[in-house]
Structures are given as structure tokens and as C-alpha cells.
Write a protein that holds these residues in place. Sequence first.
Motif, mmCIF file in Angstrom:
data_model
loop_
_atom_site.group_PDB
_atom_site.id
_atom_site.type_symbol
_atom_site.label_atom_id
_atom_site.label_comp_id
_atom_site.label_asym_id
_atom_site.label_seq_id
_atom_site.Cartn_x
_atom_site.Cartn_y
_atom_site.Cartn_z
ATOM 1 N N SER A 134 -4.870 -14.183 0.686
ATOM 2 C CA SER A 134 -3.615 -13.446 0.832
ATOM 3 C C SER A 134 -3.641 -12.600 2.095
ATOM 4 N N SER A 135 -2.471 -12.428 2.691
ATOM 5 C CA SER A 135 -2.351 -11.621 3.910
ATOM 6 C C SER A 135 -2.469 -10.135 3.570
ATOM 7 N N LEU A 136 -3.378 -9.475 4.238
ATOM 8 C CA LEU A 136 -3.558 -8.034 4.014
ATOM 9 C C LEU A 136 -2.306 -7.272 4.441
ATOM 10 N N ASN A 137 -1.681 -7.731 5.512
ATOM 11 C CA ASN A 137 -0.488 -7.056 6.014
ATOM 12 C C ASN A 137 0.661 -7.151 5.012
ATOM 13 N N LEU A 138 0.903 -8.347 4.469
ATOM 14 C CA LEU A 138 1.979 -8.525 3.491
ATOM 15 C C LEU A 138 1.681 -7.793 2.199
ATOM 16 N N ALA A 139 0.402 -7.775 1.814
ATOM 17 C CA ALA A 139 0.011 -7.049 0.600
ATOM 18 C C ALA A 139 0.263 -5.555 0.776
ATOM 19 N N GLY A 140 0.001 -5.041 1.991
ATOM 20 C CA GLY A 140 0.254 -3.634 2.263
ATOM 21 C C GLY A 140 1.731 -3.297 2.152
ATOM 22 N N GLN A 141 2.589 -4.201 2.639
ATOM 23 C CA GLN A 141 4.034 -3.998 2.515
ATOM 24 C C GLN A 141 4.457 -3.982 1.047
ATOM 25 N N PHE A 142 3.844 -4.867 0.249
ATOM 26 C CA PHE A 142 4.144 -4.915 -1.183
ATOM 27 C C PHE A 142 3.806 -3.584 -1.850
ATOM 28 N N ILE A 143 2.631 -3.033 -1.526
ATOM 29 C CA ILE A 143 2.191 -1.775 -2.142
ATOM 30 C C ILE A 143 3.101 -0.622 -1.722
ATOM 31 N N LYS A 144 3.546 -0.617 -0.460
ATOM 32 C CA LYS A 144 4.438 0.453 -0.002
ATOM 33 C C LYS A 144 5.765 0.453 -0.754
ATOM 34 N N ASN A 145 6.159 -0.704 -1.259
ATOM 35 C CA ASN A 145 7.441 -0.816 -1.965
ATOM 36 C C ASN A 145 7.330 -0.554 -3.465
ATOM 37 N N GLN A 146 6.119 -0.215 -3.938
ATOM 38 C CA GLN A 146 5.941 0.041 -5.363
ATOM 39 C C GLN A 146 6.480 1.427 -5.741
ATOM 40 N N PRO A 147 6.946 1.566 -6.990
ATOM 41 C CA PRO A 147 7.434 2.877 -7.450
ATOM 42 C C PRO A 147 6.360 3.950 -7.319
ATOM 43 N N GLU A 148 6.778 5.166 -7.068
ATOM 44 C CA GLU A 148 5.837 6.264 -6.853
ATOM 45 C C GLU A 148 4.938 6.510 -8.065
ATOM 46 N N ASP A 149 5.492 6.331 -9.273
ATOM 47 C CA ASP A 149 4.676 6.626 -10.460
ATOM 48 C C ASP A 149 3.493 5.679 -10.586
ATOM 49 N N ILE A 150 3.646 4.423 -10.153
ATOM 50 C CA ILE A 150 2.538 3.462 -10.188
ATOM 51 C C ILE A 150 1.433 3.900 -9.238
ATOM 52 N N ILE A 151 1.821 4.285 -8.010
ATOM 53 C CA ILE A 151 0.838 4.725 -7.012
ATOM 54 C C ILE A 151 0.157 6.016 -7.479
ATOM 55 N N GLU A 152 0.926 6.914 -8.085
ATOM 56 C CA GLU A 152 0.360 8.168 -8.586
ATOM 57 C C GLU A 152 -0.695 7.924 -9.660
ATOM 58 N N LYS A 153 -0.443 6.958 -10.550
ATOM 59 C CA LYS A 153 -1.403 6.651 -11.611
ATOM 60 C C LYS A 153 -2.687 6.058 -11.027
ATOM 61 N N VAL A 154 -2.537 5.219 -9.993
ATOM 62 C CA VAL A 154 -3.716 4.649 -9.335
ATOM 63 C C VAL A 154 -4.537 5.751 -8.685
ATOM 64 N N CYS A 155 -3.854 6.659 -7.977
ATOM 65 C CA CYS A 155 -4.553 7.763 -7.314
ATOM 66 C C CYS A 155 -5.231 8.676 -8.335
ATOM 67 N N GLU A 156 -4.542 8.927 -9.452
ATOM 68 C CA GLU A 156 -5.111 9.771 -10.501
ATOM 69 C C GLU A 156 -6.374 9.148 -11.070
ATOM 70 N N GLU A 157 -6.345 7.838 -11.283
ATOM 71 C CA GLU A 157 -7.506 7.136 -11.820
ATOM 72 C C GLU A 157 -8.680 7.188 -10.848
ATOM 73 N N LEU A 158 -8.387 7.169 -9.552
ATOM 74 C CA LEU A 158 -9.436 7.187 -8.519
ATOM 75 C C LEU A 158 -9.820 8.601 -8.108
ATOM 76 N N ALA A 159 -9.071 9.591 -8.627
ATOM 77 C CA ALA A 159 -9.283 10.993 -8.247
ATOM 78 C C ALA A 159 -9.008 11.203 -6.758
ATOM 79 N N PHE A 160 -7.975 10.522 -6.233
ATOM 80 C CA PHE A 160 -7.545 10.669 -4.854
ATOM 81 C C PHE A 160 -6.206 11.395 -4.829
ATOM 82 N N SER A 161 -5.984 12.154 -3.782
ATOM 83 C CA SER A 161 -4.676 12.794 -3.629
ATOM 84 C C SER A 161 -3.656 11.816 -3.068
ATOM 85 N N THR A 162 -4.112 10.954 -2.181
ATOM 86 C CA THR A 162 -3.264 9.893 -1.635
ATOM 87 C C THR A 162 -4.052 8.581 -1.631
ATOM 88 N N LEU A 163 -3.329 7.507 -1.551
ATOM 89 C CA LEU A 163 -3.974 6.192 -1.584
ATOM 90 C C LEU A 163 -4.570 5.876 -0.215
#
Length: 291
Positions: free
Chosen positions: A224-253
Motif C-alpha cells: 500500500s502507498s504510504l502517501n495515500l494511507a496518510g491521506q486516509f488517516i487525515k480524513n478520519q473523524p477526530e474521535d478515532i484519532i483521539e482514541k488511538v492517541c489515548e491508547e498510545l499515551a500520545f498527545s498527537t499522532l
Amino acid sequence: MNFVIPVTIMDEQVETARNECMRRIGRNMLMFQRMEQLLKSLLANSSLEGYEKELESIKAKRASDISSMTMGQLSNEYFNTIFDTSENELPPHEDPSQHYLSFKYSVQRSEERINAEKQYFSELVKERNELVHHLLPKYDPTSLQSIEELSESLEKQRERFLPALKNLTTLCETQQNIRQQIADFFQSEAGGRFLVEGIYPGETRLDKLLRDAASFSTRDDGWSSLNLAGQFIKNQPEDIIEKVCEELAFSTLPALKTLIEKSPIFELKTQPTKNGFIWLYRLKPHPDEHQ
């Protein structure tokens, strides 16, 4: 004055043999009824497919259809269903608002073994029908020879078909254990995560996000293209990204490349292009898979 009717030794032998013969007739009939019962249970629970709101009615109809089948029909359905290892296809218009369940229990065997078992079941069905429907014309309850011949054939019949009874019992027990494991899973925390968020057992939310991103841009070669995958992640709802960051103990992804480099289940590579190179990633192949 009381009169005693004499009973000859032959009469006693006939009566004893007849009683034993009747016992074997009843035993074998129960054996065939048990086989029929096991087949109905096995087939009624062999598959279930549909949206959550439809499952109860689908299951009830399947059980009703199976319950009215004859032994011959059950035998045919057994081979058409239990040894069909093809995968179920999802419906063309899946409703994203409803959970869709597809369950199928099947057994993989060689064609040679299946054909041998088909012949075996054909004989089973024939002998069951002979016992239930055509026994009396062949049986003389006053003849010791007739009684003993039938009794011996009943014993051989039991020996021939006892393995089928044991095999069906094992299949039903295995199926029941699998269904219980599935039920236990969906009632567990991991099952809840899978149903609500689509996270597979053993996965983290990051794994799920990277897997979804990879599927968004997967090529024929599995990368898979890393660039296209990055675009996909940027378009995800904020709550999904927040849950991922919370699980990783990161403030931002962190950057996608950094996440994949640290992931134990994904791998990266570069591919040359006219203007330089591009980054690609994929799930690491299983050790048994050919790369």
C-alpha cells in the motif's frame, strides 16, 4: 381342578430368542432415530447468515425446514452442506448501520473419503427404511430359525453403523463447542471491541487504523502507498484519532512512517520511481506464506 398347559423346551427357546430379537429391533430403531436427530441438529446449526435483526427468524426457518426432512433428504443435505468448504459471500448491498453475521461450520475431507462415506450413508438409509417399513414380511415370530437369523442380522447391522453414530456425535459436540466459543467471544470485552469498532482480537486501535489505511490503497502485489494511507488517516473523524492517541499515551499522532517502523505487524519498503522513490507498507506475511 387346575389344568397346567405343558411348555416344551422348544417353546421356551422360541420365546427367549423372540424377546432378544425384539430387544435388538428396538435398540437398532433407536440407533437410527438418534442418527436422524444428530443430523438434524448438525444441519440446523451448520450455518447462519444475515443482519442482526433477521437472525432469529432465519434460524427458526432453517430449523423448521430441517425438521421435516426424511432420512434420505438429511443424508443428501449432510453431504451438500457439511463438506462444502467454500466461503460465504457478503450481500451486494450491505447495510452499514446493521451488524451482519456469517457463520459456517464445515469439515474438510478428501474426495475419496467423501465418496466412501456417501456409499456408507446410502446403505445406512436403505437399511433404516427396511427396518422401519419392511421388516414384518421377512420375519416369522413362530420360527426359531427365522428369529435367530433376524437377530443375528440386527447385531451385524448395529456393528456396521455404530461408527456413523459415533462420528455424528463427535461432529455435533465439536460444532457445539465452537458455537459456545463464539458466543463467549461476543460476550467478552474483545468481542465488544470487535462488534463496535471492528478491532480484531489481539489488535490495538493503531493496528486497526493502519490496517484500514492499507486496505484503502492496496495494490495487486499486496503493498500500500504510504502517501495515500496518510491521506486516509487525515480524513478520519477526530474521535478515532483521539482514541488511538489515548491508547498510545500520545498527545498527537506521530508521522505515519514512524508508527509503521515501530509496529511489530507491518513492514516498510521503498520503490524507485522516475522522480526518486515512494514508500510502501503492508502487513508482515505469515511465516508459512510464500513471499
